[in-house]
Write an enzyme that holds these catalytic residues in place. Sequence first.
Site, PDB file in Angstrom:
ATOM      1  N   HIS A 224       0.874  -1.192   0.000  1.00  0.00           N
ATOM      2  CA  HIS A 224       0.000   0.000   0.000  1.00  0.00           C
ATOM      3  C   HIS A 224       0.905   1.234   0.000  1.00  0.00           C
ATOM      4  O   HIS A 224       1.737   1.381  -0.902  1.00  0.00           O
ATOM      5  CB  HIS A 224      -0.933  -0.112   1.205  1.00  0.00           C
ATOM      6  CG  HIS A 224      -2.071   0.849   1.262  1.00  0.00           C
ATOM      7  ND1 HIS A 224      -2.346   1.746   0.264  1.00  0.00           N
ATOM      8  CD2 HIS A 224      -3.021   1.070   2.223  1.00  0.00           C
ATOM      9  CE1 HIS A 224      -3.409   2.463   0.606  1.00  0.00           C
ATOM     10  NE2 HIS A 224      -3.837   2.074   1.799  1.00  0.00           N
ATOM     11  N   HIS A 266      -2.264  -2.436  -9.516  1.00  0.00           N
ATOM     12  CA  HIS A 266      -3.279  -1.890  -8.609  1.00  0.00           C
ATOM     13  C   HIS A 266      -4.482  -2.824  -8.598  1.00  0.00           C
ATOM     14  O   HIS A 266      -4.904  -3.300  -9.656  1.00  0.00           O
ATOM     15  CB  HIS A 266      -3.711  -0.485  -9.077  1.00  0.00           C
ATOM     16  CG  HIS A 266      -4.475   0.266  -8.042  1.00  0.00           C
ATOM     17  ND1 HIS A 266      -5.820   0.076  -7.853  1.00  0.00           N
ATOM     18  CD2 HIS A 266      -4.075   1.175  -7.123  1.00  0.00           C
ATOM     19  CE1 HIS A 266      -6.219   0.857  -6.868  1.00  0.00           C
ATOM     20  NE2 HIS A 266      -5.186   1.533  -6.416  1.00  0.00           N
ATOM     21  N   ASP A 319       2.139   5.725  -6.528  1.00  0.00           N
ATOM     22  CA  ASP A 319       3.354   5.704  -5.702  1.00  0.00           C
ATOM     23  C   ASP A 319       4.635   5.759  -6.519  1.00  0.00           C
ATOM     24  O   ASP A 319       5.684   6.140  -5.983  1.00  0.00           O
ATOM     25  CB  ASP A 319       3.358   4.452  -4.813  1.00  0.00           C
ATOM     26  CG  ASP A 319       2.418   4.608  -3.640  1.00  0.00           C
ATOM     27  OD1 ASP A 319       2.271   5.741  -3.158  1.00  0.00           O
ATOM     28  OD2 ASP A 319       1.840   3.602  -3.213  1.00  0.00           O
TER      29      ASP A 319
HETATM   30  N1  ACO Z   1       5.275  -6.426  -9.878  1.00  0.00           N
HETATM   31  C1  ACO Z   1       5.305  -7.613 -10.487  1.00  0.00           C
HETATM   32  N2  ACO Z   1       4.193  -8.359 -10.677  1.00  0.00           N
HETATM   33  C2  ACO Z   1       3.034  -7.880 -10.223  1.00  0.00           C
HETATM   34  C3  ACO Z   1       2.939  -6.643  -9.575  1.00  0.00           C
HETATM   35  C4  ACO Z   1       4.115  -5.897  -9.415  1.00  0.00           C
HETATM   36  N3  ACO Z   1       4.104  -4.705  -8.814  1.00  0.00           N
HETATM   37  N4  ACO Z   1       1.655  -6.409  -9.245  1.00  0.00           N
HETATM   38  C5  ACO Z   1       0.961  -7.453  -9.669  1.00  0.00           C
HETATM   39  N5  ACO Z   1       1.781  -8.351 -10.247  1.00  0.00           N
HETATM   40  C6  ACO Z   1       1.412  -9.607 -10.855  1.00  0.00           C
HETATM   41  C7  ACO Z   1       1.294 -10.708  -9.806  1.00  0.00           C
HETATM   42  O1  ACO Z   1       2.502 -11.385  -9.617  1.00  0.00           O
HETATM   43  C8  ACO Z   1       0.244 -11.588 -10.423  1.00  0.00           C
HETATM   44  O2  ACO Z   1       0.823 -12.358 -11.447  1.00  0.00           O
HETATM   45  P1  ACO Z   1       0.385 -13.877 -11.684  1.00  0.00           P
HETATM   46  O3  ACO Z   1      -1.084 -13.796 -11.990  1.00  0.00           O
HETATM   47  O4  ACO Z   1       1.256 -14.307 -12.807  1.00  0.00           O
HETATM   48  O5  ACO Z   1       0.674 -14.555 -10.391  1.00  0.00           O
HETATM   49  C9  ACO Z   1      -0.692 -10.602 -11.104  1.00  0.00           C
HETATM   50  O6  ACO Z   1       0.102  -9.462 -11.397  1.00  0.00           O
HETATM   51  C10 ACO Z   1      -1.873 -10.207 -10.232  1.00  0.00           C
HETATM   52  O7  ACO Z   1      -1.380  -9.774  -8.971  1.00  0.00           O
HETATM   53  P2  ACO Z   1      -2.206  -9.854  -7.622  1.00  0.00           P
HETATM   54  O8  ACO Z   1      -1.260  -9.786  -6.459  1.00  0.00           O
HETATM   55  O9  ACO Z   1      -3.184 -10.961  -7.637  1.00  0.00           O
HETATM   56  O10 ACO Z   1      -3.023  -8.526  -7.735  1.00  0.00           O
HETATM   57  P3  ACO Z   1      -3.578  -7.709  -6.550  1.00  0.00           P
HETATM   58  O11 ACO Z   1      -4.793  -7.052  -7.013  1.00  0.00           O
HETATM   59  O12 ACO Z   1      -3.714  -8.486  -5.306  1.00  0.00           O
HETATM   60  O13 ACO Z   1      -2.371  -6.680  -6.332  1.00  0.00           O
HETATM   61  C11 ACO Z   1      -1.123  -4.891  -5.640  1.00  0.00           C
HETATM   62  C12 ACO Z   1      -2.458  -5.323  -6.233  1.00  0.00           C
HETATM   63  C13 ACO Z   1      -0.969  -5.492  -4.232  1.00  0.00           C
HETATM   64  C14 ACO Z   1      -1.110  -3.384  -5.508  1.00  0.00           C
HETATM   65  C15 ACO Z   1       0.030  -5.380  -6.558  1.00  0.00           C
HETATM   66  O14 ACO Z   1      -0.115  -4.864  -7.856  1.00  0.00           O
HETATM   67  C16 ACO Z   1       1.404  -5.062  -5.980  1.00  0.00           C
HETATM   68  O15 ACO Z   1       1.923  -5.818  -5.161  1.00  0.00           O
HETATM   69  N6  ACO Z   1       2.002  -3.908  -6.418  1.00  0.00           N
HETATM   70  C17 ACO Z   1       3.251  -3.481  -5.858  1.00  0.00           C
HETATM   71  C18 ACO Z   1       2.987  -2.697  -4.570  1.00  0.00           C
HETATM   72  C19 ACO Z   1       2.429  -1.345  -4.846  1.00  0.00           C
HETATM   73  O16 ACO Z   1       2.878  -0.636  -5.737  1.00  0.00           O
HETATM   74  N7  ACO Z   1       1.457  -0.929  -4.023  1.00  0.00           N
HETATM   75  C20 ACO Z   1       0.843   0.389  -4.141  1.00  0.00           C
HETATM   76  C21 ACO Z   1      -0.612   0.260  -4.464  1.00  0.00           C
HETATM   77  S1  ACO Z   1      -1.352   1.798  -4.879  1.00  0.00           S
HETATM   78  C22 ACO Z   1      -1.321   2.756  -3.497  1.00  0.00           C
HETATM   79  O17 ACO Z   1      -1.254   2.324  -2.391  1.00  0.00           O
HETATM   80  C23 ACO Z   1      -1.324   4.258  -3.728  1.00  0.00           C
END
Ligand code: ACO
Length: 377
Positions: A224, A266, A319
């Site tokens: 987050h 996201h 972010d």
């Molecule tokens: N880097 C690499 N791969 C990613 C990323 C990332 N940042 N985000 C998602 N993925 C991939 C996952 O590995 C997954 O791949 P798979 O299906 O092959 O296993 C797929 O995309 C879906 O990811 P999930 O974790 O199921 O998606 P979710 O909706 O739960 O995730 C999240 C959202 C937690 C924000 C994720 O994109 C992430 O971890 N991002 C990095 C952290 C981040 O930037 N957070 C800030 C959010 S915005 C804010 O707070 C202002």
Amino acid sequence: MTNAEYSPGLEGVIAAPSTVSYLDLEKEEIVVRGYDLIELAQKRSYLETAYLVIHGHLPDERETMAFGERLKEESALPKGAYSVLEALPRQTNAMDALRTGISLLASYESPEVLQDNSTAANLIKGLRIMAKGPVLACNAYHAMKGQPFVPADPKLGFIENVLWMVHGKQPDQESTEALDLIFTCYIEHEMPNSTFAARVIASTLSDIYGAITGAVASLKGPLHGGANEAAAMMLLDILKQGGPSKAEEYIMDMRSRHERVMGFGHRVYMRRYDPRAYLLKDYIPKFTHKKPEGEELYAIYRTVEEVMFRETKLYPNADYPIGFLLYLLDIPIPLFTPLFLCARIPGLVAHVVEQHADNRLFRPRVLYQGPRGLHPA
Ligand code: ACO
């Protein structure tokens, strides 16, 4: 409870009715009290947008002035807060210190006011939290560094004061405008984990200080708000490892280790561009001159974005540009997430007000996967 009713991470679940904000994916709009957040960020100040988020209408000039004055009046911290910050071990994370500070502020309300969850009382307490949040965040950082405290300067505006308290010198207009824009982009975003946490806590009829303290803990996480710090640190690490020419290899290595690249992806936008990140990316070139390594970092920034899109079809979230912009504004990295939280306080206040005004206790169920029918000897 069946599998069909279970949504991991509550994805797609509507948690509450709300009039505060809504992510309209089809129109690619972050609707805040009826306005498009991106348009607000371009045309209105953070203070005006904060008033809108909290009170539901855009303020006129008189209302904006009065709001700014009230924030100044409420910005002084109780002496005890400085003593607590000083007493914390120096290794304390600034976000944890801010969490402790907001929790502590509750002790300075009379029990009657603290427990009063009426809209009128919540608005008064919410304004106090908004006024004192940046003072706590910046001075928590100074305490951890063993630096002298820098209280708010009543002559300065809200955003100017944030920069004043970070750097201890009068901020320039360019930096103030940039931070105003960043704070506005962070101000409110529907139902992220931290807002949900605040509403869950408020739904027990616990007070607004407790609800926002819980939100701080939620926002700290790297999935987050913590992502803004992690994104900036990654850009700096790539610079250290060899600069722009190493960026592609760096990301490919991360991918081969199945690591997440912070500042990308996201839950709601999924494979769409976060409108806040889309707006802010165009501001970066205006600020690269502020750091000697700014241009090189910007080249890394662009390569990482290109490689991530090519490999994953994921776009940056807010972010990613904000982590970089805050670095260019010379804000210390440990303050990035605490400042995100400070910028989000109006949104959190609006949600707690809404929850208390029309409350139903949050109490979900589990999809039980443990054993049954066991008996103690
Ligand atoms: N880097 C690499 N791969 C990613 C990323 C990332 N940042 N985000 C998602 N993925 C991939 C996952 O590995 C997954 O791949 P798979 O299906 O092959 O296993 C797929 O995309 C879906 O990811 P999930 O974790 O199921 O998606 P979710 O909706 O739960 O995730 C999240 C959202 C937690 C924000 C994720 O994109 C992430 O971890 N991002 C990095 C952290 C981040 O930037 N957070 C800030 C959010 S915005 C804010 O707070 C202002």
